[in-house]
Design an enzyme around this catalytic site. Structure first.
Site, mmCIF file in Angstrom:
data_model
loop_
_atom_site.group_PDB
_atom_site.id
_atom_site.type_symbol
_atom_site.label_atom_id
_atom_site.label_comp_id
_atom_site.label_asym_id
_atom_site.label_seq_id
_atom_site.Cartn_x
_atom_site.Cartn_y
_atom_site.Cartn_z
ATOM 1 N N SER A 242 0.981 -0.955 0.078
ATOM 2 C CA SER A 242 -0.017 -0.093 -0.051
ATOM 3 C C SER A 242 0.645 1.571 0.044
ATOM 4 C CB SER A 242 -1.142 -0.001 1.122
ATOM 5 O OG SER A 242 0.053 0.232 2.730
ATOM 6 N N LYS A 243 0.330 2.595 -0.190
ATOM 7 C CA LYS A 243 0.939 3.668 -0.258
ATOM 8 C C LYS A 243 2.045 3.375 1.203
ATOM 9 C CE LYS A 243 -0.830 6.787 -2.793
ATOM 10 N NZ LYS A 243 -1.958 8.025 -2.873
ATOM 11 N N ARG A 244 1.519 3.548 2.599
ATOM 12 C CA ARG A 244 3.075 3.135 3.222
ATOM 13 C C ARG A 244 3.541 2.266 3.163
ATOM 14 N NH1 ARG A 244 1.720 -0.751 7.662
ATOM 15 N NH2 ARG A 244 0.188 -1.428 6.298
ATOM 16 N N GLY A 246 5.895 2.033 0.641
ATOM 17 C CA GLY A 246 5.922 2.198 -0.782
ATOM 18 C C GLY A 246 5.457 2.172 -1.797
#
Ligand code: GLU
Length: 475
Positions: A242-244, A246
């Site tokens: 996920s965005k968290r 990377g």
């Protein structure tokens, strides 16, 4: 078909080029280069609602930044829609496809049955063998593949091994929608065939599609390209990326100050490895790359590792090249415009001579830029709180040193060091106790490259000016 290897990268321009897509592109690029072949770029823009030119630009820009070049012109899938329709006409003529007039209500009822019986939804083939004269008037049909109902479909995948599906579990998929638009499944097969693709390398989220596509290849009587479905990338904690974790666009990595070579080196090892080797030049990774060495379990994306690797690349990049990389990246870096605005040959020369000290302390170009701030900061310098404390205690040393500095005829790291040492000895002070307030005055920080190098790079006038500002309490 010739022996020439042809790979392709086929992103859908519905979002940025994310890190998983970049890895797929890299693997295709490496495989093609290793075998002296070509890599093609096909933009799969058939989803007109979700495809954007901004996304296409981001994909092209990201590939260019990573140095992943493709051969020939970019192919836009949507522009080939007429060819896709023509190919479906061919299948209809050969009776490998048929018109289906099932209504939305009928299809929903099939889905409902499947839900009740707890099995995957399947089209029940009700128009497979019906006569054209049964067709309701005024209804535009979809065109479906007449898929085999018995036996098996098999893929010999270079990463996943042999994967088998029972044909009874694969229904007659739609090739052409009722509005005449080709489906993704059809377009991919026709395009890969027409473009002469010999090897498909893509994420394993497409594995089931490979079975569907194999059936389409069979219907056309074409030989399917070899397949390699690579496991997706997960986060360091094993969860889906996920965005968290990377899952950012490649442009974000540039803005975070990573070097493209480092990102490439990091990406090549996400799922592929050769023993324990960590660092690969482009030539090394090209020579070593093979699909057989791709693991079957998801790779884990780890920011800390990428950062360390980037630090290694920063340190091993020649100073002049690193300066060029920094300057080229300024438009993308937070705070980069301050340096951009002041950049002139003198500052450039200062940056170059400070580079050995700067790169030792940085893992990213963002840190490098931050560390270089003292070279182009305006007077009076902003002083950080820790440096202010040091200055409060050590201002007397600056007062004492000032005339000796001013009297120096030659201003170098060595001559300024001699002045500081003499002063420390005379006053029985440790060198560090003199160096610290000096560092605070010259850089506004408590950490910096070696202070005598700093003095030399900043130069006499600016150094004396900054010392004067501190003595006068301006900072
Ligand atoms: N356009 C597809 C995607 O972006 C890839 C299709 C393929 O590689 O066959 O996921």
């Amino acid at each position: 078909m010739s022996d020439q290897v042809v790979t392709r990268f086929a992103p859908s321009p519905t979002g940025f080029l994310h890190i998983g897509g970049a890895r797929t592109a890299l693997f295709n690029w490496l495989y093609a280069r290793k075998h002296g072949g070509t890599m093609l770029l096909r933009i799969e823009d058939t989803d007109r609602e979700r495809s954007t030119t901004a996304a296409i630009d981001a994909i092209v820009d990201g590939l260019n930044w990573l140095g992943l070049s493709w051969n020939g012109d970019v192919v836009y899938q949507f522009q080939r829609a007429a060819r896709h329709r023509e190919a479906v006409e061919d299948l209809l003529a050969k009776n490998f496809a048929y018109r289906c007039y099932a209504t939305p209500d009928e299809l929903e009822a099939m889905r409902e049955d499947a839900r009740r019986e707890k099995r995957p939804p399947r089209y029940d083939g009700r128009w497979r063998d019906r006569d054209a004269s049964d067709a309701p008037s005024g209804v535009k049909p979809v065109i479906r593949l007449r898929a085999p109902q018995d036996g098996q479909t098999q893929i010999h995948d270079k990463v996943q091994g042999t994967v088998t599906w029972a044909n009874k579990d694969l229904d007659d998929l739609v090739l052409l929608r009722s509005d005449g638009n080709p489906t993704y499944m059809l377009a991919v097969v026709v395009d890969d065939h027409d473009m002469g693709v010999t090897q498909i390398i893509r994420g394993d989220d497409h594995l089931t599609n490979a079975a569907r596509q194999a059936q389409i290849y069979d219907a056309f009587g074409w030989q399917a390209p070899a397949m390699a479905h690579i496991p997706l990338i997960h986060g360091a904690d094993g969860a889906k990326l996920s965005k968290r974790h990377g899952a950012l666009g490649v442009d974000a990595y540039r803005a975070l100050g990573y070097l493209p070579d480092a990102v490439r080196n990091y990406l090549v090892r996400l799922g592929w490895s050769q023993g324990d080797q960590e660092f690969f030049s482009t030539e090394e990774m090209t020579a070593a790359f093979s699909l057989e060495n791709i693991g079957r379990s998801p790779a884990r994306f780890d920011f800390a590792k990428l950062e360390n690797l980037n630090g290694h690349y920063l340190r091993s990049t020649p100073d002049a090249d690193l300066l060029t990389a920094l300057i080229d990246t300024l438009p993308y870096l937070d705070g980069g415009s301050a340096l951009e605005a002041k950049l002139n040959p003198i500052l450039r020369a200062k940056l170059l001579s400070a580079m050995p000290g700067l790169k030792e302390r940085s893992k990213t170009l963002v840190e490098l830029l931050d560390g270089a701030g003292y070279l182009f900061a305006d007077r009076p310098l902003p002083i950080d709180p820790k440096a202010a404390e040091v200055l409060a205690k050590g201002r007397d040393h600056l007062v004492a040193l000032r005339p000796f500095f001013a009297a120096l005829e030659i201003w170098t790291a060595a001559t300024t060091e001699a002045v500081v040492r003499e002063h420390a000895e005379k006053t029985g002070t440790k060198l560090g106790q003199v160096a610290q307030p000096l560092r605070a005055a010259l850089t506004g920080r408590t950490t910096s490259p070696g202070i005598f190098d700093v003095l030399e790079v900043i130069g006499r006038d600016e150094s004396l000016g900054r010392i004067d500002d501190c003595i006068a309490g301006l900072t």
